[in-house]
Scaffold this motif. Sequence first.
Motif, PDB file in Angstrom:
ATOM      1  N   PHE A  74       0.981  -1.427  -0.122  1.00 11.69           N
ATOM      2  CA  PHE A  74       0.010  -0.052  -0.011  1.00 11.69           C
ATOM      3  C   PHE A  74       0.978   1.029   0.127  1.00 11.69           C
ATOM      4  O   PHE A  74       1.714   1.188   0.733  1.00 11.69           O
ATOM      5  CB  PHE A  74      -0.824   0.047   1.253  1.00 11.69           C
ATOM      6  CG  PHE A  74      -1.703   1.337   1.426  1.00 11.69           C
ATOM      7  CD1 PHE A  74      -2.916   1.354   0.665  1.00 11.69           C
ATOM      8  CD2 PHE A  74      -1.469   2.348   2.096  1.00 11.69           C
ATOM      9  CE1 PHE A  74      -3.753   2.594   0.582  1.00 11.69           C
ATOM     10  CE2 PHE A  74      -2.137   3.399   2.394  1.00 11.69           C
ATOM     11  CZ  PHE A  74      -3.345   3.429   1.568  1.00 11.69           C
ATOM     12  N   GLY A  75       0.682   2.122  -1.120  1.00 11.07           N
ATOM     13  CA  GLY A  75       1.502   3.364  -0.957  1.00 11.07           C
ATOM     14  C   GLY A  75       2.591   3.403  -1.736  1.00 11.07           C
ATOM     15  O   GLY A  75       3.339   4.292  -2.068  1.00 11.07           O
ATOM     16  N   THR A  76       2.956   2.352  -2.528  1.00 11.17           N
ATOM     17  CA  THR A  76       4.300   1.970  -3.145  1.00 11.17           C
ATOM     18  C   THR A  76       4.289   2.903  -4.531  1.00 11.17           C
ATOM     19  O   THR A  76       2.909   2.693  -5.191  1.00 11.17           O
ATOM     20  CB  THR A  76       4.459   0.506  -3.498  1.00 11.17           C
ATOM     21  OG1 THR A  76       4.549  -0.066  -2.524  1.00 11.17           O
ATOM     22  CG2 THR A  76       5.662   0.491  -4.529  1.00 11.17           C
ATOM     23  N   PRO A  77       4.918   3.733  -4.835  1.00 15.20           N
ATOM     24  CA  PRO A  77       4.662   4.524  -6.153  1.00 15.20           C
ATOM     25  C   PRO A  77       4.812   3.658  -7.235  1.00 15.20           C
ATOM     26  O   PRO A  77       5.810   2.747  -7.206  1.00 15.20           O
ATOM     27  CB  PRO A  77       5.946   5.593  -6.100  1.00 15.20           C
ATOM     28  CG  PRO A  77       6.972   5.114  -4.859  1.00 15.20           C
ATOM     29  CD  PRO A  77       5.991   4.050  -3.983  1.00 15.20           C
ATOM     30  N   LEU A  78       4.033   3.765  -8.151  1.00 10.53           N
ATOM     31  CA  LEU A  78       3.827   2.896  -9.448  1.00 10.53           C
ATOM     32  C   LEU A  78       4.298   3.513 -10.344  1.00 10.53           C
ATOM     33  O   LEU A  78       5.222   2.968 -11.429  1.00 10.53           O
ATOM     34  CB  LEU A  78       2.493   2.389  -9.294  1.00 10.53           C
ATOM     35  CG  LEU A  78       1.814   1.961  -8.416  1.00 10.53           C
ATOM     36  CD1 LEU A  78       0.489   1.567  -8.567  1.00 10.53           C
ATOM     37  CD2 LEU A  78       2.471   0.443  -8.085  1.00 10.53           C
ATOM     38  N   LEU A  79       3.827   4.701 -10.830  1.00 13.29           N
ATOM     39  CA  LEU A  79       4.259   5.460 -11.946  1.00 13.29           C
ATOM     40  C   LEU A  79       4.107   7.095 -11.706  1.00 13.29           C
ATOM     41  O   LEU A  79       3.376   7.255 -10.679  1.00 13.29           O
ATOM     42  CB  LEU A  79       3.807   5.118 -13.203  1.00 13.29           C
ATOM     43  CG  LEU A  79       2.163   5.034 -13.328  1.00 13.29           C
ATOM     44  CD1 LEU A  79       1.543   6.182 -13.792  1.00 13.29           C
ATOM     45  CD2 LEU A  79       1.780   4.013 -14.041  1.00 13.29           C
ATOM     46  N   ILE A  80       4.768   8.035 -12.426  1.00 15.95           N
ATOM     47  CA  ILE A  80       4.728   9.334 -12.548  1.00 15.95           C
ATOM     48  C   ILE A  80       3.996   9.976 -13.695  1.00 15.95           C
ATOM     49  O   ILE A  80       4.404   9.819 -14.660  1.00 15.95           O
ATOM     50  CB  ILE A  80       6.082  10.060 -12.228  1.00 15.95           C
ATOM     51  CG1 ILE A  80       7.055   9.571 -11.283  1.00 15.95           C
ATOM     52  CG2 ILE A  80       6.127  11.677 -12.258  1.00 15.95           C
ATOM     53  CD1 ILE A  80       6.320   9.711  -9.793  1.00 15.95           C
ATOM     54  N   ILE A  81       3.096  10.618 -13.257  1.00 10.22           N
ATOM     55  CA  ILE A  81       2.269  11.161 -14.510  1.00 10.22           C
ATOM     56  C   ILE A  81       2.182  12.828 -14.287  1.00 10.22           C
ATOM     57  O   ILE A  81       2.070  13.281 -13.280  1.00 10.22           O
ATOM     58  CB  ILE A  81       0.691  10.867 -14.422  1.00 10.22           C
ATOM     59  CG1 ILE A  81       0.506   9.444 -14.838  1.00 10.22           C
ATOM     60  CG2 ILE A  81      -0.002  11.634 -15.616  1.00 10.22           C
ATOM     61  CD1 ILE A  81      -0.786   8.978 -14.770  1.00 10.22           C
ATOM     62  N   GLU A  82       2.663  13.592 -15.356  1.00  6.42           N
ATOM     63  CA  GLU A  82       2.886  14.844 -15.223  1.00  6.42           C
ATOM     64  C   GLU A  82       1.767  15.524 -16.329  1.00  6.42           C
ATOM     65  O   GLU A  82       1.887  15.111 -17.384  1.00  6.42           O
ATOM     66  CB  GLU A  82       4.371  15.267 -15.284  1.00  6.42           C
ATOM     67  CG  GLU A  82       4.935  15.088 -14.486  1.00  6.42           C
ATOM     68  CD  GLU A  82       6.793  15.439 -14.395  1.00  6.42           C
ATOM     69  OE1 GLU A  82       7.116  15.806 -15.707  1.00  6.42           O
ATOM     70  OE2 GLU A  82       7.274  15.530 -13.486  1.00  6.42           O
TER      71      GLU A  82
END
Length: 164
Positions: A156-164
Amino acid sequence: MSKHSPDADVAFISALAELLNKNELTELSVKREYGDDDSLEVRVVKQVTVVQAAAPAPAYAAPAAAPAAAPAAAAAAPAAAEDPSQHPGAVTSPMVGTAYLAAEPGAAPFVTIGATVSAGQTVLIIEAMKTMNHIPAPKSGVVKRILVDDGTPVEFGTPLLIIE
């Protein structure tokens, strides 16, 4: 009082440890009954160390009492700034499970780096308890980073990807 040989118990426990290693298990529990009020319960556990790549320094770490700790704290600040979970465009895991980047093995991934996504579009799947949970993009934008590999266990809370 026990009527069985302690040497036999040692040999039994050694065999269990070997079985644990041979089958790549992390835990094995066995109860051996010898008769009325005479048994042996054995639990063999192999401690597994999970290493998380680029784990950030916790923000709640206790500061050192010496004034010399100020440069160390300043050096830790850039590491915290690089923490993907703190990025405003980070998509984090809403559950514990296994992340999949495509609908099935060999299929095209839902998103790739540089792809434009719309809010609500499925960006990956997290399998939890044999249920495939589609994870939607929380906002529209461009996928800048994919932080997990296909088949990676996530918390839970693990960063999966970044969207800008």
